[in-house]
Write an enzyme that holds these catalytic residues in place. Structure first.
Site, PDB file in Angstrom:
ATOM      1  CB  ALA A 165      -0.927   0.421   1.304  1.00 39.44           C
TER       2      ALA A 165
ATOM      3  CB  SER B 156       0.063   5.287  -5.166  1.00 42.62           C
ATOM      4  OG  SER B 156       1.667   5.458  -5.806  1.00 42.62           O
TER       5      SER B 156
ATOM      6  CB  ILE C  44       8.317   4.744   8.386  1.00 43.99           C
ATOM      7  CG1 ILE C  44       7.872   3.489   7.845  1.00 43.99           C
ATOM      8  CG2 ILE C  44       8.386   5.713   9.163  1.00 43.99           C
ATOM      9  CD1 ILE C  44       6.357   3.709   7.096  1.00 43.99           C
TER      10      ILE C  44
ATOM     11  CD  GLN D 194      23.113  32.437 -27.784  1.00 40.69           C
ATOM     12  OE1 GLN D 194      22.194  32.100 -28.198  1.00 40.69           O
ATOM     13  NE2 GLN D 194      22.620  34.039 -28.197  1.00 40.69           N
TER      14      GLN D 194
ATOM     15  CB  ILE E  60      27.199  23.895 -15.764  1.00 40.24           C
ATOM     16  CG1 ILE E  60      25.891  23.936 -16.804  1.00 40.24           C
ATOM     17  CG2 ILE E  60      28.000  24.630 -15.559  1.00 40.24           C
ATOM     18  CD1 ILE E  60      24.959  24.664 -15.839  1.00 40.24           C
TER      19      ILE E  60
ATOM     20  CD  GLU F 232       4.880  13.601   2.439  1.00 42.70           C
ATOM     21  OE1 GLU F 232       3.587  14.562   2.162  1.00 42.70           O
ATOM     22  OE2 GLU F 232       4.795  12.848   3.662  1.00 42.70           O
TER      23      GLU F 232
ATOM     24  CB  THR G  62       4.397   9.049  -6.908  1.00 42.66           C
ATOM     25  OG1 THR G  62       3.126   8.641  -7.914  1.00 42.66           O
ATOM     26  CG2 THR G  62       4.551   7.287  -7.055  1.00 42.66           C
TER      27      THR G  62
ATOM     28  CD  GLU H 118       3.980   8.855 -12.221  1.00 41.21           C
ATOM     29  OE1 GLU H 118       3.992   9.467 -10.814  1.00 41.21           O
ATOM     30  OE2 GLU H 118       5.477   8.991 -13.176  1.00 41.21           O
TER      31      GLU H 118
HETATM   32  C1  LIG Z   1      13.088   7.807   1.069  1.00 38.36           C
HETATM   33  C2  LIG Z   1      12.165   7.086   1.572  1.00 38.36           C
HETATM   34  C3  LIG Z   1      10.714   8.042   2.863  1.00 38.36           C
HETATM   35  C4  LIG Z   1       9.280   7.790   2.126  1.00 38.36           C
HETATM   36  N1  LIG Z   1       9.132   8.458   4.079  1.00 38.36           N
HETATM   37  C5  LIG Z   1       8.315   7.294   4.645  1.00 38.36           C
HETATM   38  C6  LIG Z   1       6.695   7.810   5.378  1.00 38.36           C
HETATM   39  O1  LIG Z   1       8.084   9.090   6.234  1.00 38.36           O
HETATM   40  N2  LIG Z   1       5.656   7.712   5.616  1.00 38.36           N
HETATM   41  C7  LIG Z   1       5.544   7.228   5.093  1.00 38.36           C
HETATM   42  O2  LIG Z   1       4.242   6.681   5.122  1.00 38.36           O
HETATM   43  N3  LIG Z   1       5.607   6.649   3.885  1.00 38.36           N
HETATM   44  C8  LIG Z   1       6.759   7.402   3.143  1.00 38.36           C
HETATM   45  N4  LIG Z   1       7.371   6.668   1.915  1.00 38.36           N
HETATM   46  C9  LIG Z   1       6.801   5.912   0.653  1.00 38.36           C
HETATM   47  C10 LIG Z   1       6.311   7.373   0.040  1.00 38.36           C
HETATM   48  O3  LIG Z   1       5.385   8.146   0.051  1.00 38.36           O
HETATM   49  C11 LIG Z   1       6.194   5.497  -1.330  1.00 38.36           C
HETATM   50  O4  LIG Z   1       6.801   5.228  -1.981  1.00 38.36           O
HETATM   51  C12 LIG Z   1       5.244   6.667  -2.447  1.00 38.36           C
HETATM   52  O5  LIG Z   1       4.216   6.795  -1.434  1.00 38.36           O
HETATM   53  C13 LIG Z   1       4.781   5.323  -3.141  1.00 38.36           C
HETATM   54  O6  LIG Z   1       4.620   4.196  -2.823  1.00 38.36           O
HETATM   55  P1  LIG Z   1       5.335   2.804  -3.216  1.00 38.36           P
HETATM   56  O7  LIG Z   1       7.007   2.698  -3.055  1.00 38.36           O
HETATM   57  O8  LIG Z   1       4.554   1.873  -3.058  1.00 38.36           O
HETATM   58  O9  LIG Z   1       5.285   2.839  -5.747  1.00 38.36           O
HETATM   59  P2  LIG Z   1       3.396   2.685  -5.850  1.00 38.36           P
HETATM   60  O10 LIG Z   1       2.568   3.043  -5.049  1.00 38.36           O
HETATM   61  O11 LIG Z   1       3.999   1.145  -5.847  1.00 38.36           O
HETATM   62  O12 LIG Z   1       3.823   3.612  -7.337  1.00 38.36           O
HETATM   63  C14 LIG Z   1       4.941   3.024  -8.647  1.00 38.36           C
HETATM   64  C15 LIG Z   1       4.234   3.241  -9.412  1.00 38.36           C
HETATM   65  O13 LIG Z   1       3.101   3.475  -9.962  1.00 38.36           O
HETATM   66  C16 LIG Z   1       2.543   4.675 -10.341  1.00 38.36           C
HETATM   67  N5  LIG Z   1       1.418   4.858 -10.135  1.00 38.36           N
HETATM   68  C17 LIG Z   1       0.741   3.970  -8.922  1.00 38.36           C
HETATM   69  N6  LIG Z   1      -0.397   4.592  -8.668  1.00 38.36           N
HETATM   70  C18 LIG Z   1      -0.840   5.149  -9.787  1.00 38.36           C
HETATM   71  C19 LIG Z   1      -1.948   5.627 -10.526  1.00 38.36           C
HETATM   72  N7  LIG Z   1      -3.337   5.166  -9.456  1.00 38.36           N
HETATM   73  N8  LIG Z   1      -2.299   6.162 -12.132  1.00 38.36           N
HETATM   74  C20 LIG Z   1      -0.601   6.423 -12.044  1.00 38.36           C
HETATM   75  N9  LIG Z   1       0.423   5.863 -11.593  1.00 38.36           N
HETATM   76  C21 LIG Z   1       0.199   4.856 -10.747  1.00 38.36           C
HETATM   77  C22 LIG Z   1       3.405   5.370  -9.251  1.00 38.36           C
HETATM   78  O14 LIG Z   1       3.534   6.792  -9.471  1.00 38.36           O
HETATM   79  C23 LIG Z   1       4.672   4.988  -9.358  1.00 38.36           C
HETATM   80  O15 LIG Z   1       5.676   5.663 -10.973  1.00 38.36           O
HETATM   81  C24 LIG Z   1       9.213   7.054   2.206  1.00 38.36           C
HETATM   82  C25 LIG Z   1       9.189   6.038   0.963  1.00 38.36           C
HETATM   83  C26 LIG Z   1      10.985   6.606   0.478  1.00 38.36           C
HETATM   84  C27 LIG Z   1      11.484   6.217  -0.779  1.00 38.36           C
END
Ligand SMILES: Cc1cc2nc3c(=O)[nH]c(=O)nc-3n(C[C@H](O)[C@H](O)[C@H](O)COP(=O)(O)OP(=O)(O)OC[C@H]3O[C@@H](n4cnc5c(N)ncnc54)[C@H](O)[C@@H]3O)c2cc1C
Length: 404
Positions: A134, A136, A163, A299, A358, A384, A386, A388
């Site tokens: 879980a 996005s 986290i 440029q 650069i 916070e 993505t 997308e």
């Molecule tokens: C360094 C780091 C620190 C973090 N800190 C925290 C934290 O403190 N607390 C916390 O709760 N979370 C934290 N996160 C989690 C972060 O918020 C999630 O990684 C992020 O929300 C994406 O979730 P996922 O990695 O599961 O990717 P996924 O949700 O699996 O997404 C994978 C790809 O699919 C795309 N995608 C998914 N759904 C859709 C859609 N409906 N339409 C189009 N594209 C879609 C996404 O944009 C992405 O490109 C952290 C992550 C990192 C890497």
């Protein structure tokens, strides 16, 4: 409510200078070392607490600024100093935002100070929403919270991932599902206080960038917290669940407003990284000579810098507008908070890449900071929400269509 103004007031200018000095004198000289060590920079956080930059008073002051601009301004300056160290400091603020958004005034007064501790006894906090399945889609959380009425305790079970400050934090704010059938409407936030049994760090991740910021799994195994740790309180939760079960409409605008209101600060962090890379490469382009002239006299290089500056300023304007709107209680008709985070995040990635170009070979090696800024910038199109997901929020807001 103050009108929108691009003029910082006297207090803000002073604060900006003070934070800039800290970023320049304390964060910058240590940035490379902590990036290589890939550890939480405790001595820098201690220093920040000692000067009053890490603590409850500082954060309450920044939150209470009526213009809304102070918080993004603080973020921009700190992350200009260093993003990994900045995030180690601001990881606690994510938890604070979760408490402020969902807690009662009494809970805010009880739990926010413990997120920071005191300069002599520093504490960290973490905010745990994301899970392995879980990211996005935060409506599909598997971490469960079950109420034990006899003991007036909540029992949390599940695994959180990615986290910031996870497992090393003293206080964790955990979002869990109380009724999975209700998706996001069946979720609640819980404070897990320091010393609670049943919460531990899982895997610690080795990352591409922001390596001075600790990122890890958080495992909850029969983790029991007192009833008063449910943010917002049980009556409010029961009421909300009952409404959801009856199929009544949720106050989507309220939830949306919370997200939209925190995004500008994250966008401001990206602006800080981009500005660092822009300033560095501008100076470099004036100094570096090839073919008997400074490379900025071409440029091809000067126009890159012109575009970099333009996009950075545009990002800041979007960030400040959204921050002001959030504070003024304006409706985010077009996903303006998402716009600011989307544009600033993608700008930071683009600007830092131009900066590498650069500097040529010097941009590609660890002896120069530009390479680190590029690695640090990339997270701003991922966490916070993505890029997308930001586009999805904006597209839905402007069209009224449920776009997938
Ligand atoms: C360094 C780091 C620190 C973090 N800190 C925290 C934290 O403190 N607390 C916390 O709760 N979370 C934290 N996160 C989690 C972060 O918020 C999630 O990684 C992020 O929300 C994406 O979730 P996922 O990695 O599961 O990717 P996924 O949700 O699996 O997404 C994978 C790809 O699919 C795309 N995608 C998914 N759904 C859709 C859609 N409906 N339409 C189009 N594209 C879609 C996404 O944009 C992405 O490109 C952290 C992550 C990192 C890497």
């Amino acid at each position: 409510m103050p009108d929108f103004s691009l003029d910082l007031n006297e207090d803000q200018l002073q604060l900006q200078k003070w934070i800039h000095d800290f970023a320049e004198d304390v964060m910058r000289p240590n940035a490379h070392e902590w990036d290589e060590r890939e550890e939480t920079p405790w001595p820098i956080i201690e220093e920040a607490a000692k000067v009053g930059l890490y603590g409850v008073d500082f954060i309450f002051n920044a939150f209470s600024d009526p213009t809304g601009i102070t918080l993004p301004m603080v973020n921009e300056e700190l992350f200009w100093g260093d993003a990994g160290i900045g995030l180690s400091i601001f990881g606690s603020v994510l938890a604070v935002a979760g408490i402020v958004a969902n807690g009662t005034p009494e809970q805010v007064m009880e739990w926010v100070p413990v997120c920071f501790g005191t300069p002599d006894d520093i504490k960290l906090a973490a905010f745990g929403v994301s899970e392995p399945d879980a990211g996005s889609d935060v409506s599909s959380l598997r971490t469960k919270a079950v109420y034990d009425e006899a003991k007036d305790e909540w029992v949390l079970n599940g695994t959180k991932t990615w986290i910031t400050n996870g497992g090393i934090a003293h206080t964790h704010v955990i979002v869990a599902s109380v009724d999975p059938k209700l998706g996001a409407r069946g979720q609640a936030s819980f404070v897990v206080p320091e010393g609670t049994p049943g919460i531990r760090q899982g895997q610690k991740f080795k990352k591409h960038g922001i390596r001075a910021s600790h990122t890890a799994e958080v495992v909850l195994e029969d983790c029991r917290v007192p009833g008063r740790c449910l943010l917002g309180g049980k009556d409010k939760l029961d009421e909300r669940l009952a409404r959801a079960r009856e199929g009544k409409k949720a106050n989507v605008q309220a939830a949306m407003a919370t997200f939209e209101a925190t995004r500008p600060s994250v966008g401001a962090q990206a602006v800080g990284i981009a500005r660092a890379a822009y300033e560095y490469s501008l100076d470099y382009a004036k100094e570096r000579k090839q073919f008997g002239r400074a490379i900025i006299e071409n440029q091809a290089i000067a126009f890159k810098l012109a575009d970099m500056k333009t996009r950075i300023d545009a990002s800041r304007l979007l960030v400040w507008r959204a921050a002001w709107m959030g504070k003024a209680g304006k409706k985010f008709e077009s996903g303006e908070g998402s716009m600011s985070k989307l544009y600033a995040g993608e700008t930071a990635v683009w600007v830092t890449e131009q900066a590498i170009q650069i500097l040529g070979g010097y941009g590609y090696v660890r002896e120069y900071p530009v390479e680190r800024w590029h690695r640090d910038a990339k997270i701003y199109t991922i966490f916070e929400g993505t890029s997308e997901i930001q586009r999805l929020v904006i597209a839905r807001a402007i069209s009224g269509v449920h776009i997938n």
